[in-house]
Design an enzyme around this catalytic site. Structure first.
Site, short mmCIF file in Angstrom:
data_model
loop_
_atom_site.label_atom_id
_atom_site.label_comp_id
_atom_site.label_asym_id
_atom_site.label_seq_id
_atom_site.Cartn_x
_atom_site.Cartn_y
_atom_site.Cartn_z
N VAL A 35 0.97 -0.99 -0.57
CA VAL A 35 0.19 -0.08 0.26
C VAL A 35 0.97 1.60 -0.53
CG1 VAL A 35 -1.77 0.87 1.01
CG2 VAL A 35 -1.48 -1.19 1.43
N GLY A 36 1.98 1.36 -0.02
CA GLY A 36 2.37 2.67 1.11
C GLY A 36 4.05 2.71 1.74
N ASP B 87 1.11 15.41 13.06
CA ASP B 87 0.91 15.03 11.65
C ASP B 87 -0.05 14.62 10.82
OD1 ASP B 87 2.72 14.49 9.11
OD2 ASP B 87 3.75 12.56 9.50
N GLY C 83 7.40 4.29 3.17
CA GLY C 83 8.11 4.83 4.23
C GLY C 83 9.34 4.80 5.00
N ALA C 84 9.81 5.95 5.62
CA ALA C 84 10.99 5.67 6.16
C ALA C 84 11.08 4.34 7.32
CB ALA C 84 11.43 6.84 6.91
N GLY D 277 9.68 1.93 7.19
CA GLY D 277 9.20 0.28 6.44
C GLY D 277 7.94 0.64 5.79
N VAL D 278 6.63 -0.65 5.79
CA VAL D 278 6.06 -0.93 4.83
C VAL D 278 4.94 -0.95 4.64
CG1 VAL D 278 6.40 -2.82 4.14
CG2 VAL D 278 5.70 -1.59 2.70
N VAL D 279 3.48 -0.43 4.01
CA VAL D 279 2.67 -1.27 4.84
C VAL D 279 1.82 -2.31 3.56
CG1 VAL D 279 0.02 -0.79 4.76
CG2 VAL D 279 1.84 1.00 6.09
N LYS E 154 1.35 -2.61 9.07
CA LYS E 154 2.61 -2.13 9.23
C LYS E 154 3.78 -2.72 9.01
CE LYS E 154 3.66 2.80 10.30
NZ LYS E 154 2.73 4.13 11.40
#
Length: 298
Positions: free
Chosen positions: A10-11, A126, A13-14, A16-18, A33
């Site tokens: 799905v996405g 955020d 980031g810094a 890890g991963v989703v 996540k």
């Protein structure tokens, strides 16, 4: 992870991963996540534990639901309900913004999520389109990603670098470590503006440019802000051009925003943090009166 089939990414980031996954036993689709770092990284460990701790106490229909948390081989996995889209997807599909009713329904749900967080002394820190999940079938909104969230405790200094720049309140841009819940409120105003015409309200290219872009619309910084600006070594020798005749929010959203929506926006995007509406006050504003079935009145 044995009980899940991975359906896709799905996405990333810094952290890890989703992953989009399906529970083999129940066929339920979830988002998992998966954190990159193992437990050895102390900073990451503290951040993730804080996120889990906060998410475990957050039980609200407009906050993404944490179903379970587990470890495998030193890595942490968080299992969430799966939501199809994010507000970023909606904005990319609607480059000129969405209709007023959709803005109202989405803003109302975001305000409810924030009111719940603030009532439990949690600041999200955020709020941005990527962290607002939306089910396209009924526009149900979920606030997600509590990686930067903090519980408020009296007089504890907070980190100054949080929130993506475009959604960051002036006090954050100026390096304050004694800000409060008002930083989340500011971000709601930025989101509301962006949904209205599809454009980020304050799209600065650096921190100092961000401060200038805000002043071009809202007018000069407060004396307290100016003092922080002059004290901050990051801004040494920098002066702002004249902003005594700002563009104003009215001009920015001429014919795009109904009067009651503008009234709310002007109560949110206030330079002086203490003068911004609280989440609870936001929900009491006349603009939300017409929203049925979402519990927008408090």
């Amino acid at each position: 992870m044995n009980k899940y089939d991975v359906l896709g990414v799905v996405g990333e980031g810094a952290y890890g991963v989703v992953l989009k996954c399906k529970n083999k036993d129940t066929n339920e689709v979830v988002a998992i996540k998966k954190f990159k770092e193992s437990e050895e990284d102390e900073v990451v460990r503290k951040t993730t534990l804080r996120e889990v701790k906060i998410l475990r106490i957050m039980r609200h229909e407009n906050i993404v639901q944490l179903k379970e948390a587990f470890r495998r081989k030193g890595k942490l996995y968080l299992v969430f309900e799966f939501v199809e889209k994010s507000m970023l997807d909606i904005l990319e599909a609607n480059p000129n913004g969405v209709d007023t009713e959709t803005v109202r329904v989405l803003t109302c749900q975001l305000a409810r999520a924030i009111e719940y967080c603030h009532r439990h002394d949690v600041i999200h820190r955020d709020i941005k389109p990527e962290n607002l999940l939306i089910n396209p079938a009924d526009n149900a909104l979920r606030l997600c990603d509590f990686g930067f969230a903090r519980t408020m405790s009296a007089d504890t200094p907070l980190t100054d670098y949080v929130a993506t720049r475009w959604y960051r309140a002036p006090e954050l841009l100026l390096g304050s470590t004694h800000y409060g819940k008002d930083v989340d409120i500011w971000a709601v105003g930025c989101i509301m503006g962006e949904l209205t015409d599809g454009q980020p309200l304050f799209a600065g290219e650096s921190e100092v440019d961000q401060l200038f872009v805000i002043q071009k619309v809202l007018g000069p910084l407060t004396p307290e802000h100016m003092e922080m600006f002059l004290r901050n070594p990051r801004f040494l020798g920098i002066q702002f051009p004249d902003v005594s005749r700002p563009e104003t929010l009215e001009k920015r959203y001429l014919r795009r925003m109904p009067k009651l929506q503008m009234q709310l926006l002007k109560g949110i995007l206030v330079m002086e943090p203490r003068r911004r509406l609280s989440a609870r006050e936001m929900l009491r504003m006349p603009w939300f009166e017409a929203v049925q079935g979402l519990g927008c009145r408090v």
